[in-house]
Write a protein that holds these residues in place. Structure first.
Motif, short mmCIF file in Angstrom:
data_model
loop_
_atom_site.label_atom_id
_atom_site.label_comp_id
_atom_site.label_asym_id
_atom_site.label_seq_id
_atom_site.Cartn_x
_atom_site.Cartn_y
_atom_site.Cartn_z
N SER A 99 0.85 -1.20 0.00
CA SER A 99 0.00 0.00 0.00
C SER A 99 0.89 1.25 0.00
O SER A 99 0.95 2.00 0.97
N ILE A 100 1.55 1.46 -1.10
CA ILE A 100 2.55 2.53 -1.22
C ILE A 100 1.94 3.87 -1.61
O ILE A 100 2.39 4.92 -1.19
N PHE A 101 0.91 3.84 -2.41
CA PHE A 101 0.38 5.05 -3.03
C PHE A 101 -0.85 5.56 -2.29
O PHE A 101 -1.97 5.15 -2.58
N ASN A 102 -0.62 6.42 -1.31
CA ASN A 102 -1.71 6.98 -0.51
C ASN A 102 -2.56 5.87 0.10
O ASN A 102 -3.79 5.95 0.12
N GLY A 103 -1.89 4.81 0.56
CA GLY A 103 -2.60 3.70 1.19
C GLY A 103 -3.22 2.71 0.21
O GLY A 103 -3.97 1.82 0.61
N LYS A 104 -2.90 2.86 -1.07
CA LYS A 104 -3.46 1.98 -2.09
C LYS A 104 -2.33 1.21 -2.78
O LYS A 104 -1.18 1.66 -2.80
N THR A 105 -2.69 0.09 -3.39
CA THR A 105 -1.71 -0.72 -4.11
C THR A 105 -1.54 -0.22 -5.54
O THR A 105 -2.35 0.59 -6.03
N PHE A 106 -0.53 -0.72 -6.19
CA PHE A 106 -0.26 -0.37 -7.57
C PHE A 106 -1.48 -0.59 -8.46
O PHE A 106 -1.87 0.29 -9.22
#
Length: 90
Positions: free
Chosen positions: A71-78
């Protein structure tokens, strides 16, 4: 994925290619490389004057799955944000 095919992008990750992309108006650099016989994957957020470490993963096998599921992108996955990612060449 904007300006690219998500499956091709993931294939490039599998091969350890250097990749540039933009998400949420931030430019990222993704690179994979072997270090002491262990494959590692590094994600950097490009900031003014250089780069800032964002995420890394390592494993006996190339850590692509970890990257795709983190969950790297604002708590979301790629895959949750890939439709908003722009694949760019630098």
């Amino acid at each position: 994925m904007i300006d690219g095919n998500v499956n091709e992008f993931v294939d490039h990750i599998q091969y350890g290619d250097e990749l540039w992309f933009i998400y949420d108006n931030k430019k990222y650099f993704l690179e994979g490389l072997p270090e002491n016989g262990i494959y590692k994957l590094f994600l950097y957020e490009m900031v003014e004057g250089g780069k800032e470490y964002s995420w890394n993963g390592d494993a006996d096998n190339y850590p692509v799955k970890s990257f795709l599921e983190a969950s790297i992108f604002n708590g979301k996955t790629f895959y949750e944000v890939e439709k908003d990612i722009k694949w760019v060449d630098c």
